[in-house]
Design an enzyme around this catalytic site. Structure first.
Site, short mmCIF file in Angstrom:
data_model
loop_
_atom_site.label_atom_id
_atom_site.label_comp_id
_atom_site.label_asym_id
_atom_site.label_seq_id
_atom_site.Cartn_x
_atom_site.Cartn_y
_atom_site.Cartn_z
N SER A 46 3.93 12.14 2.81
CA SER A 46 3.37 11.17 1.87
C SER A 46 3.31 11.71 0.44
O SER A 46 2.81 12.81 0.21
CB SER A 46 1.95 10.82 2.34
OG SER A 46 1.14 10.38 1.27
N LEU A 48 1.41 10.45 -1.89
CA LEU A 48 -0.01 10.48 -2.24
C LEU A 48 -0.68 11.75 -1.74
O LEU A 48 -1.38 12.44 -2.49
CB LEU A 48 -0.72 9.25 -1.63
CG LEU A 48 -2.25 9.27 -1.72
CD1 LEU A 48 -2.73 9.18 -3.16
CD2 LEU A 48 -2.86 8.14 -0.90
N ASP A 58 -1.17 10.63 -7.79
CA ASP A 58 0.08 10.10 -7.22
C ASP A 58 0.88 9.41 -8.32
O ASP A 58 1.09 8.20 -8.30
CB ASP A 58 -0.29 9.13 -6.09
CG ASP A 58 0.92 8.67 -5.29
OD1 ASP A 58 2.01 9.25 -5.44
OD2 ASP A 58 0.76 7.70 -4.52
N ASP A 85 8.56 10.43 1.56
CA ASP A 85 8.23 9.40 0.58
C ASP A 85 8.87 9.84 -0.74
O ASP A 85 8.35 10.72 -1.42
CB ASP A 85 6.70 9.31 0.47
CG ASP A 85 6.23 8.36 -0.60
OD1 ASP A 85 7.08 7.71 -1.25
OD2 ASP A 85 5.00 8.26 -0.78
N ASP A 87 9.25 8.15 -3.45
CA ASP A 87 8.80 7.36 -4.61
C ASP A 87 9.98 6.55 -5.19
O ASP A 87 10.66 5.88 -4.46
CB ASP A 87 8.16 8.27 -5.67
CG ASP A 87 6.82 8.85 -5.21
OD1 ASP A 87 6.24 8.31 -4.26
OD2 ASP A 87 6.37 9.84 -5.80
N ASN A 122 0.29 5.13 -7.68
CA ASN A 122 -0.02 4.66 -6.33
C ASN A 122 -0.16 3.15 -6.30
O ASN A 122 -0.68 2.52 -7.23
CB ASN A 122 -1.29 5.34 -5.81
CG ASN A 122 -1.55 5.04 -4.35
OD1 ASN A 122 -2.26 4.11 -4.02
ND2 ASN A 122 -0.92 5.79 -3.47
N SER A 123 0.28 2.55 -5.18
CA SER A 123 0.29 1.10 -5.02
C SER A 123 -1.10 0.48 -5.08
O SER A 123 -1.23 -0.72 -5.36
CB SER A 123 0.92 0.74 -3.67
OG SER A 123 2.24 1.20 -3.61
N ARG A 158 11.86 0.24 -0.03
CA ARG A 158 10.49 -0.29 -0.03
C ARG A 158 10.30 -1.25 -1.19
O ARG A 158 10.58 -0.89 -2.33
CB ARG A 158 9.52 0.88 -0.13
CG ARG A 158 8.11 0.56 -0.62
CD ARG A 158 7.26 1.78 -0.43
NE ARG A 158 6.00 1.75 -1.17
CZ ARG A 158 5.10 2.73 -1.12
NH1 ARG A 158 5.31 3.80 -0.38
NH2 ARG A 158 3.99 2.65 -1.82
C1 SPV Z 1 2.05 7.32 0.32
O1 SPV Z 1 1.50 7.70 1.37
O2 SPV Z 1 2.24 8.07 -0.64
C2 SPV Z 1 2.53 5.95 0.20
C3 SPV Z 1 1.81 4.88 0.86
O3 SPV Z 1 3.48 5.73 -0.52
S1 SPV Z 1 0.73 4.18 -0.32
O4 SPV Z 1 -0.28 5.17 -0.64
O5 SPV Z 1 0.17 3.03 0.32
O6 SPV Z 1 1.48 3.81 -1.52
MG MG Z 2 3.74 7.16 -1.94
#
Ligand code: SPV
Ligand code: MG
Length: 293
Positions: A46, A48, A58, A85, A87, A122-123, A158
């Site tokens: 991940s 994050l 992130d 991930d 990004d 981060n989302s 994604r």
């Molecule tokens: C991550 O785990 O870094 C992700 C998922 O991309 S999220 O935190 O939901 O963006």
């Molecule tokens: Mg991420």
């Protein structure tokens, strides 16, 4: 252990097969090993949680080579595939080409690229992050697929269209473009506290290709619902890191307050446990074989 190409094949089969699969978050070699021992057959590296474990937000503050260094410790330490991930791919298609080449060399089995703009955040932060132009993002997917060194390396596209408030038809449109650009699966992300939009997306998508989801915010939806919706893979995206924060905070608070470790000894991992997790047995064997004198 598994060879790199069989790990790649394992991830590809998980993503493409008919059964529901799970990827567990890891942010370093130790958390990767613990997830493997729990029984998971694949890992989510991940962005994050790798960032958080480095004390960074992130937002691509860690360089991509720093992320790669962390992931290499993970792949070295486990026999199950790791999906990174990635990004935004850390730039444009030039950066994606470098990234995928190095991931392939370092035995990472796949990468997930998201249609945000570098540097991303981060989302679940902010409102309506601007998304990449569809053609620009498709270039990255094509570049990734053309660069991978092994046929079974997995590239997941994604889309953040739902999270950015662009709506269902934009999400479906983007996913279809990404599929046609060569993505092996679509990750449809949502920040809703229920699964409605994910289930709508999945129904409209009609099994055109594997779907991956990250139910961090809609955590209360029973897993069978996703199975019925023919989701391919669920990512438990951050739960190893979050649980470790609670455990470390509790232990350090207790030691600080009591100025003693006598009452926590039985609640924490033994040193034998640490030695086992770090393959001390192999170091011992090396001593037997090679120690001079
Ligand atoms: C991550 O785990 O870094 C992700 C998922 O991309 S999220 O935190 O939901 O963006
Ligand atoms: Mg991420």
């Amino acid at each position: 252990g598994n060879t790199a190409s069989s790990k790649n094949q394992q991830l590809r089969e998980m993503i493409s097969g008919p059964d529901l699969n799970f990827l567990m978050e890891s942010h370093n070699a130790l958390s990767a090993k613990i997830a493997e021992q729990a029984g998971f057959s694949g890992l989510w590296a991940s962005g994050l949680t790798i960032s958080a474990a480095l004390g960074l937000s992130d937002r691509n503050e860690a360089s991509w080579t720093q992320v790669l260094d962390v992931v290499e410790f993970m792949t070295d330490h486990v026999n199950i595939p790791v999906l990174l991930d990635g990004d935004t791919g850390f730039g444009n298609y030039h950066n994606v080409i470098r990234l995928v080449k190095k991931l392939s060399q370092k035995h990472v089995s796949g990468v997930c690229l998201e249609d945000k703009i570098f540097p991303k955040m981060n989302s679940f932060l902010g409102e309506s992050q601007k998304l990449a132009d569809i053609d620009d993002f498709c270039s990255k997917i094509k570049a990734a697929k053309d660069t991978q060194l092994d046929d079974d390396f997995t590239v997941i596209a994604r889309t953040e269209a739902l999270i950015s408030g662009l709506g269902m038809s934009e999400a479906l449109k983007r996913a279809e473009h990404y599929r046609q650009a060569g993505a092996d699966a679509i990750l449809i992300h949502s920040k809703s506290d229920n699964a409605d939009e994910i289930l709508t997306f999945s129904a409209e998508w009609a099994c055109r290709g594997p779907l991956v989801i990250v139910p961090t915010k809609y955590y209360s939806t029973p897993t069978e619902i996703f199975q019925q919706a023919r989701i391919s893979t669920i990512i438990w995206a951050n739960h190893s890191l979050r649980s470790s924060i609670v455990a470390m905070r509790e232990t350090t608070r207790h030691i600080f307050e009591n100025q003693s470790i006598s009452h926590i000894e039985q609640d924490i991992a033994t040193l034998e446990d640490v030695f086992a997790l770090t393959n001390e047995v192999n170091a011992n064997l090396a001593d037997k074989l090679y120690k001079a004198g």
